[in-house]
Design a protein around this motif. Sequence first.
Motif, PDB file in Angstrom:
ATOM      1  N   ILE A 288      52.654  41.709  61.418  1.00 15.39           N
ATOM      2  CA  ILE A 288      53.736  41.907  60.442  1.00 15.39           C
ATOM      3  C   ILE A 288      53.291  41.596  59.016  1.00 15.39           C
ATOM      4  CG2 ILE A 288      56.056  41.191  59.761  1.00 15.39           C
ATOM      5  CD1 ILE A 288      55.901  42.995  62.243  1.00 15.39           C
ATOM      6  N   PRO A 289      52.544  40.499  58.758  1.00 21.66           N
ATOM      7  CA  PRO A 289      52.068  40.266  57.380  1.00 21.66           C
ATOM      8  C   PRO A 289      51.202  41.399  56.841  1.00 21.66           C
ATOM      9  CG  PRO A 289      51.886  38.256  58.650  1.00 21.66           C
ATOM     10  CD  PRO A 289      52.262  39.330  59.617  1.00 21.66           C
ATOM     11  N   ILE A 290      50.291  41.916  57.665  1.00 20.71           N
ATOM     12  CA  ILE A 290      49.432  43.015  57.209  1.00 20.71           C
ATOM     13  C   ILE A 290      50.262  44.252  56.906  1.00 20.71           C
ATOM     14  CG2 ILE A 290      47.650  44.646  57.939  1.00 20.71           C
ATOM     15  CD1 ILE A 290      46.278  42.396  59.413  1.00 20.71           C
ATOM     16  N   LEU A 291      51.168  44.601  57.804  1.00 19.12           N
ATOM     17  CA  LEU A 291      52.009  45.772  57.586  1.00 19.12           C
ATOM     18  C   LEU A 291      52.931  45.574  56.385  1.00 19.12           C
ATOM     19  CD1 LEU A 291      52.942  46.774  61.250  1.00 19.12           C
ATOM     20  CD2 LEU A 291      51.332  47.904  59.706  1.00 19.12           C
ATOM     21  N   SER A 292      53.360  44.341  56.144  1.00 17.10           N
ATOM     22  CA  SER A 292      54.211  44.062  54.983  1.00 17.10           C
ATOM     23  C   SER A 292      53.443  44.278  53.683  1.00 17.10           C
ATOM     24  CB  SER A 292      54.738  42.621  55.045  1.00 17.10           C
ATOM     25  OG  SER A 292      55.540  42.426  56.185  1.00 17.10           O
ATOM     26  N   ILE A 293      52.192  43.832  53.661  1.00 15.22           N
ATOM     27  CA  ILE A 293      51.351  44.028  52.473  1.00 15.22           C
ATOM     28  C   ILE A 293      51.134  45.527  52.218  1.00 15.22           C
ATOM     29  CG2 ILE A 293      49.037  43.693  51.521  1.00 15.22           C
ATOM     30  CD1 ILE A 293      48.969  41.002  53.000  1.00 15.22           C
ATOM     31  N   VAL A 294      50.834  46.248  53.295  1.00 18.17           N
ATOM     32  CA  VAL A 294      50.640  47.697  53.163  1.00 18.17           C
ATOM     33  C   VAL A 294      51.929  48.363  52.681  1.00 18.17           C
ATOM     34  CG1 VAL A 294      50.093  49.830  54.396  1.00 18.17           C
ATOM     35  CG2 VAL A 294      48.844  47.731  54.929  1.00 18.17           C
ATOM     36  N   ALA A 295      53.066  47.914  53.195  1.00 14.48           N
ATOM     37  CA  ALA A 295      54.356  48.487  52.788  1.00 14.48           C
ATOM     38  C   ALA A 295      54.608  48.263  51.298  1.00 14.48           C
ATOM     39  CB  ALA A 295      55.482  47.874  53.620  1.00 14.48           C
ATOM     40  N   ILE A 296      54.278  47.080  50.789  1.00 16.43           N
ATOM     41  CA  ILE A 296      54.463  46.777  49.371  1.00 16.43           C
ATOM     42  C   ILE A 296      53.575  47.682  48.515  1.00 16.43           C
ATOM     43  CG2 ILE A 296      54.118  45.023  47.589  1.00 16.43           C
ATOM     44  CD1 ILE A 296      54.908  42.929  49.703  1.00 16.43           C
ATOM     45  N   ILE A 297      52.323  47.867  48.964  1.00 14.45           N
ATOM     46  CA  ILE A 297      51.403  48.743  48.226  1.00 14.45           C
ATOM     47  C   ILE A 297      51.931  50.182  48.198  1.00 14.45           C
ATOM     48  CG2 ILE A 297      49.086  49.753  48.253  1.00 14.45           C
ATOM     49  CD1 ILE A 297      48.083  47.122  49.451  1.00 14.45           C
ATOM     50  N   LEU A 298      52.429  50.650  49.336  1.00 13.08           N
ATOM     51  CA  LEU A 298      52.971  52.007  49.393  1.00 13.08           C
ATOM     52  C   LEU A 298      54.188  52.148  48.492  1.00 13.08           C
ATOM     53  CD1 LEU A 298      52.706  52.699  53.241  1.00 13.08           C
ATOM     54  CD2 LEU A 298      51.215  53.574  51.438  1.00 13.08           C
ATOM     55  N   TRP A 299      55.016  51.124  48.458  1.00 14.53           N
ATOM     56  CA  TRP A 299      56.203  51.148  47.596  1.00 14.53           C
ATOM     57  C   TRP A 299      55.803  51.204  46.125  1.00 14.53           C
ATOM     58  CZ3 TRP A 299      61.475  51.322  48.270  1.00 14.53           C
ATOM     59  CH2 TRP A 299      62.249  51.012  47.149  1.00 14.53           C
ATOM     60  N   GLN A 300      54.833  50.384  45.742  1.00 15.67           N
ATOM     61  CA  GLN A 300      54.392  50.359  44.347  1.00 15.67           C
ATOM     62  C   GLN A 300      53.767  51.683  43.924  1.00 15.67           C
ATOM     63  OE1 GLN A 300      51.772  46.941  44.323  1.00 15.67           O
ATOM     64  NE2 GLN A 300      53.427  45.532  43.790  1.00 15.67           N
ATOM     65  N   ARG A 301      53.110  52.350  44.844  1.00  6.65           N
ATOM     66  CA  ARG A 301      52.460  53.625  44.533  1.00  6.65           C
ATOM     67  C   ARG A 301      53.391  54.814  44.762  1.00  6.65           C
ATOM     68  NH1 ARG A 301      46.290  52.928  47.016  1.00  6.65           N
ATOM     69  NH2 ARG A 301      45.719  51.121  45.720  1.00  6.65           N
ATOM     70  N   LYS A 302      54.637  54.540  45.084  1.00  9.33           N
ATOM     71  CA  LYS A 302      55.649  55.571  45.322  1.00  9.33           C
ATOM     72  C   LYS A 302      55.241  56.529  46.454  1.00  9.33           C
ATOM     73  CE  LYS A 302      57.586  55.532  40.668  1.00  9.33           C
ATOM     74  NZ  LYS A 302      57.956  56.331  39.479  1.00  9.33           N
ATOM     75  N   ARG A 303      54.572  56.001  47.438  1.00  6.99           N
ATOM     76  CA  ARG A 303      54.233  56.797  48.623  1.00  6.99           C
ATOM     77  C   ARG A 303      55.334  56.575  49.665  1.00  6.99           C
ATOM     78  NH1 ARG A 303      48.062  56.005  50.288  1.00  6.99           N
ATOM     79  NH2 ARG A 303      48.866  57.344  51.935  1.00  6.99           N
ATOM     80  N   TRP A 304      56.491  57.125  49.363  1.00  8.67           N
ATOM     81  CA  TRP A 304      57.676  56.839  50.157  1.00  8.67           C
ATOM     82  C   TRP A 304      57.633  57.477  51.531  1.00  8.67           C
ATOM     83  CZ3 TRP A 304      61.364  58.004  45.479  1.00  8.67           C
ATOM     84  CH2 TRP A 304      61.184  57.002  44.520  1.00  8.67           C
ATOM     85  N   ARG A 305      56.985  58.611  51.636  1.00 10.68           N
ATOM     86  CA  ARG A 305      56.877  59.255  52.946  1.00 10.68           C
ATOM     87  C   ARG A 305      56.010  58.392  53.876  1.00 10.68           C
ATOM     88  NH1 ARG A 305      57.750  64.369  54.984  1.00 10.68           N
ATOM     89  NH2 ARG A 305      58.445  65.065  52.935  1.00 10.68           N
ATOM     90  N   SER A 306      54.913  57.889  53.355  1.00  9.23           N
ATOM     91  CA  SER A 306      54.052  57.005  54.138  1.00  9.23           C
ATOM     92  C   SER A 306      54.770  55.697  54.469  1.00  9.23           C
ATOM     93  CB  SER A 306      52.753  56.707  53.379  1.00  9.23           C
ATOM     94  OG  SER A 306      51.975  57.872  53.233  1.00  9.23           O
ATOM     95  N   LEU A 307      55.557  55.209  53.522  1.00 13.97           N
ATOM     96  CA  LEU A 307      56.332  53.988  53.751  1.00 13.97           C
ATOM     97  C   LEU A 307      57.348  54.201  54.859  1.00 13.97           C
ATOM     98  CD1 LEU A 307      57.132  51.101  52.972  1.00 13.97           C
ATOM     99  CD2 LEU A 307      58.623  52.068  51.211  1.00 13.97           C
ATOM    100  N   ALA A 308      58.026  55.351  54.833  1.00  9.73           N
ATOM    101  CA  ALA A 308      58.991  55.667  55.890  1.00  9.73           C
ATOM    102  C   ALA A 308      58.299  55.734  57.249  1.00  9.73           C
ATOM    103  CB  ALA A 308      59.684  56.996  55.581  1.00  9.73           C
ATOM    104  N   TYR A 309      57.090  56.290  57.264  1.00  9.75           N
ATOM    105  CA  TYR A 309      56.319  56.357  58.510  1.00  9.75           C
ATOM    106  C   TYR A 309      55.990  54.961  59.018  1.00  9.75           C
ATOM    107  CZ  TYR A 309      52.317  56.606  61.575  1.00  9.75           C
ATOM    108  OH  TYR A 309      51.468  56.417  62.629  1.00  9.75           O
ATOM    109  N   LEU A 310      55.517  54.094  58.137  1.00 10.30           N
ATOM    110  CA  LEU A 310      55.150  52.732  58.542  1.00 10.30           C
ATOM    111  C   LEU A 310      56.349  51.985  59.116  1.00 10.30           C
ATOM    112  CD1 LEU A 310      52.913  50.251  56.593  1.00 10.30           C
ATOM    113  CD2 LEU A 310      55.166  49.518  57.368  1.00 10.30           C
TER     114      LEU A 310
END
Length: 254
Positions: free
Chosen positions: A91-113
Motif C-alpha cells: 500500500i505505501p508503494i502504490l500510494s506513492i505511485v498514485a501521488i506521482i500520477l496525480w501530480q502528473r495528471k495521469r488520471w487514466r493511469s491513476l484510475a487503473y491503479l
Amino acid sequence: MTSLKETKKKSQSPISFIQNLLIAHWRSLLLLFIGVYLPLQIFELLVAKLWQYEAGFPWDLPILLTIHSTAQPKLDVMAVAVTNLGLDMVIPILSIVAIILWQRKRWRSLAYLLTTTVGSIIINHTGKILLHRLRPQLWLSPALEKSTFAFPSGHATMSMTLVCILLILIWATSWRWLILAGGSLYVLVIAWTRLYLGVHFPSDILAGWMVAIAWSIGVSIIIKPNLTQPTVVGNQTQEETFLLPEETQLVSKE
C-alpha cells in the motif's frame, strides 16, 4: 490505378475485413488469452478441485514438507520479517505511485491503479469467505495470522498485484525489465515465506497469483492506462485527462 469505388468494394469484403481486424489486434487478443483467460481457467480449476477434495491437492503436502525440512531458528526470524514487510510495503508503494500520477495528471493511469488495487482486495477477501479453506496445521508456525482462511493467499494476491500494476504502468519504458526481474524475485520470496511458515498451501499461492494477473491485465484492457492522444501541432501528447469518444458517449447516455 485502382479506382476509389473498387477500393471501397474490397474493404467491404467480410473475409478481408475480419482478417485485417485480427491482424491489427493480434497482440491484444494474445494478451487477453494468456493474461486473462488462462489465469482465470487455472483459478477455476483450483476452486473446482478444492470443492471436490476438501483435504487439498496431492502436491500440496509434499511441497510443504519439503520446504519445512529446511527449517531453522534463523530462517524462522527472517521469514517472519520478510513476510510482514512484503505485505506492509504494498500500500505505501502504490500510494506513492498514485501521488506521482496525480501530480502528473495521469488520471487514466491513476484510475487503473485504484481500481486494480481495490478490486484485488475485494476479490481476495470474497474468495476467502466463500471457500472457507482453513490454513495448514502441520506444525506450530512462528507467524501470527489474523484470518483463519487460506484460499487464495492474500500475500500472493497483493504482491503479484503490485508487480503487475508497476509493470503495466512502465511497460513502454526500459524500466520494465528491472521491474520484471525484481518483481519476479519479490513474489517468489513472499511465496516462499508463506510456505516456509506453514500458513498456506501451494495451491493458495498459485490461486492468488492467477487471480491477480487476470484482474490486473483485464482492468488494463478496459481502462487503458498510459493512453495518450497526439495533439494537432507537433509530436507532443495530451495528458491523460480526456475520455475516448466511446467513453464520452457512454457517460452522456447515463
